[in-house]
Design an enzyme around this catalytic site. Structure first.
Site, PDB file in Angstrom:
ATOM      1  NE  ARG A   1      25.616 -49.334 -28.583  1.00 52.69           N
ATOM      2  CZ  ARG A   1      24.866 -49.082 -29.665  1.00 52.69           C
ATOM      3  NH1 ARG A   1      24.822 -47.865 -30.173  1.00 52.69           N
ATOM      4  NH2 ARG A   1      24.153 -50.033 -30.224  1.00 52.69           N
TER       5      ARG A   1
ATOM      6  CG  HIS B   1      21.127 -54.461 -34.456  1.00 53.13           C
ATOM      7  ND1 HIS B   1      21.646 -54.202 -33.208  1.00 53.13           N
ATOM      8  CD2 HIS B   1      20.702 -53.273 -34.932  1.00 53.13           C
ATOM      9  CE1 HIS B   1      21.537 -52.914 -32.942  1.00 53.13           C
ATOM     10  NE2 HIS B   1      20.970 -52.325 -33.969  1.00 53.13           N
TER      11      HIS B   1
ATOM     12  CG  HIS C   1      16.618 -50.304 -35.464  1.00 48.18           C
ATOM     13  ND1 HIS C   1      16.797 -49.290 -34.555  1.00 48.18           N
ATOM     14  CD2 HIS C   1      17.836 -50.836 -35.683  1.00 48.18           C
ATOM     15  CE1 HIS C   1      18.083 -49.202 -34.240  1.00 48.18           C
ATOM     16  NE2 HIS C   1      18.734 -50.128 -34.911  1.00 48.18           N
TER      17      HIS C   1
ATOM     18  CB  CYS D   1      10.248 -42.197 -28.136  1.00 46.62           C
ATOM     19  SG  CYS D   1       8.524 -42.133 -27.630  1.00 46.62           S
TER      20      CYS D   1
ATOM     21  CG  ASN E   1      18.197 -51.824 -30.874  1.00 46.36           C
ATOM     22  OD1 ASN E   1      18.346 -50.991 -31.755  1.00 46.36           O
ATOM     23  ND2 ASN E   1      19.187 -52.564 -30.418  1.00 46.36           N
TER      24      ASN E   1
END
Lengths: 321, 321
Positions: free
Chosen positions: B16, B217, B219, B250, B261
């Site tokens: 996703r 979660h 990043h 990226c 993530n």
């Protein structure tokens, strides 16, 4: 509980790591520009070049010119690397570098054989020799290093007991020579360290030598460098080698998997956000990292130079509120 | 002291995250190939697609075809994301997904306004609405999420006290609806978390709600994701969202600073090296990461897929000794 230090000392190794590793050729004047940029960031030690045979490391053929070219800033130490007496004498001859002796042992016999073509026993004798050379030349010995302290591509995992024992060997060698080491560097030469092995190895060393100052030399080949640094900080480690922009290797170039040192500006960000003083101006260091990227001509691994620090957002949100 | 868990649950969000972010176009059959590859790795939950308007997220226009195409493997949950009832109904209509309800609050009013065009008060009402929809459709609600739990580009630093209070709000909302949440996700939506803020926020939540299961979660925009995960593991966090190969952004593409993530295979490596069970076959996951890279056609950020795990070296050194 945490033994996190209030401040850390970071040795910038980017120029040497980068210029000996990058395919180049990199212009001598660009190498000088990067060192001069790093001199304004608040970093207090910059390893500038290595004195090694040009036929082995073509990128270091201009080491003398680089040293002649940069401008010394007061309060900054400018150091260099050498692997033998010839290199040491070249470094001394520049008349411009801060010369500190170091000795080095290696946890892996096989790595030592491949890398320096000597046995562990021969290596002890080599260290005695270089200690005599330092004495004869009036050079103070400051550091002892242990290579492959967390694991080795040839020897596999390294037992923390062996690290503790070999630190004993470093201390004995220096005692024999009437030398007191300021600190010992645990080098993760082949990027085997993880936060849990940092805890195991540093913990074992701490139990035996509670007052010994330790430095971590970390590589980011497996993405663990910052997590390893955090694990080290939690154990009170207050000295790190690092390379601006993560110079020394690029996982996206042809140098597959050979990532460089822990990235200096990412390490500074990690520390400063934890309230650990680095003495470094992060925004200036990011400028130096972007310059490094411009000089090598391809993306380098560090994250803060693209992601940005939090300070501009904090300033903005403060103004909004 | 450490509260490190014995095992962790990793939710794979790469398909996703990646397919909605990558410029593409990525072929539907390639999306299916990646999901099928991930199904063989031992991961037990894969978030496959999001059901959002194609005009907003063109890369998700084929969500139904992707879901129709992959092969369900027993023991793996296949989930999806939706932002409203229309999306939810599309997900249910596939007849093939594991549908679990979730509610979500946000620590930053300004982010909520920009991202979802509603106020914090309106958002509470929206969560009540969606809870009624879940009830009407017979869907069990499993998770509550807090966005911007560690900081926000607009609101700046977030006081851990506010996180604790808003967890109270999530629990009250679910109680009102006769729902028991299995866990609460603290989302570092804009990559503000550092190991020290993980300690502060998770510590504050733990003090007030010692038995609440938390998920992180994370990043990697500022390179802190793995260090943050380690800080979380040390505090007993045993549930993480992650994306294979670090899909979702990226730093080396035109998406400046918008890293994805935390990279699943790097997280698996971190955990397994610390003796924390993930249930994942790292070598198979690396194959899936390399497939992801092949599909998107440019380098992705994860490190283990280039640096390699330690197991082959261990096997070799074991044979040598």
């Amino acid at each position: 509980m945490s033994d996190r230090p209030q401040k850390v000392f970071i040795v910038e190794e980017g120029p040497r790591e980068g210029f000996q590793f990058e395919r180049g050729p990199i212009l001598t004047e660009d190498k000088i520009r990067l060192i001069d940029a790093l001199s304004t960031t608040g970093l207090r030690q910059i390893q500038t070049v290595s004195f090694v045979p040009a036929k082995n490391v073509p990128g270091m053929a201009d080491a003398e010119q680089v040293v002649a070219g940069f401008e010394r800033v007061p309060g900054v130490e400018y150091t260099a690397l050498w692997l033998n007496e010839t290199g040491l004498r070249r470094a001394v001859s520049t008349g411009k570098l801060d010369i500190h002796g170091h000795i080095s042992l290696c946890l892996s016999g096989e790595f030592l054989r491949r890398n320096q073509n000597r046995t562990i026993t021969e290596n002890y004798e080599k260290q005695r020799e270089i200690l005599r050379t330092y004495r004869d030349m009036g050079i103070r010995v400051r550091m002892g290093a242990l290579m492959a302290a967390f694991g080795c591509n040839f020897a596999g995992d390294i037992d923390p007991k062996n690290v503790v024992e070999m630190i004993g060997d470093l201390l004995r060698l220096s005692q024999e020579a009437n030398v007191t080491l300021d600190y010992i560097t645990l080098a993760d030469t082949m990027a085997w360290a993880t936060p849990s092995s940092i805890r195991r190895v540093v913990g074992a060393v701490r139990s035996r030598y509670p007052d010994l100052q330790l430095c971590l030399h970390l590589h980011d080949t497996r993405g663990m460098a910052l997590a390893n640094a955090w694990a080290g900080l939690e154990l009170g480690i207050d000295r790190f080698d690092a390379a601006v922009a993560g110079l020394g290797g690029c996982p996206f170039a042809e140098h597959k998997g050979a990532a460089g040192n822990i990235c200096t500006e990412d390490l500074v960000f990690l520390c400063e956000e934890a309230g650990i003083e680095t003495g470094v101006d992060l925004e200036k260091l990011v400028e130096a990292a972007l310059l490094a990227e411009e000089i090598v001509g391809h993306p380098l691994p560090g994250s803060i130079k693209t992601g940005g620090s939090l300070n501009p957002y904090r300033a903005r949100s403060g103004m909004n509120s």
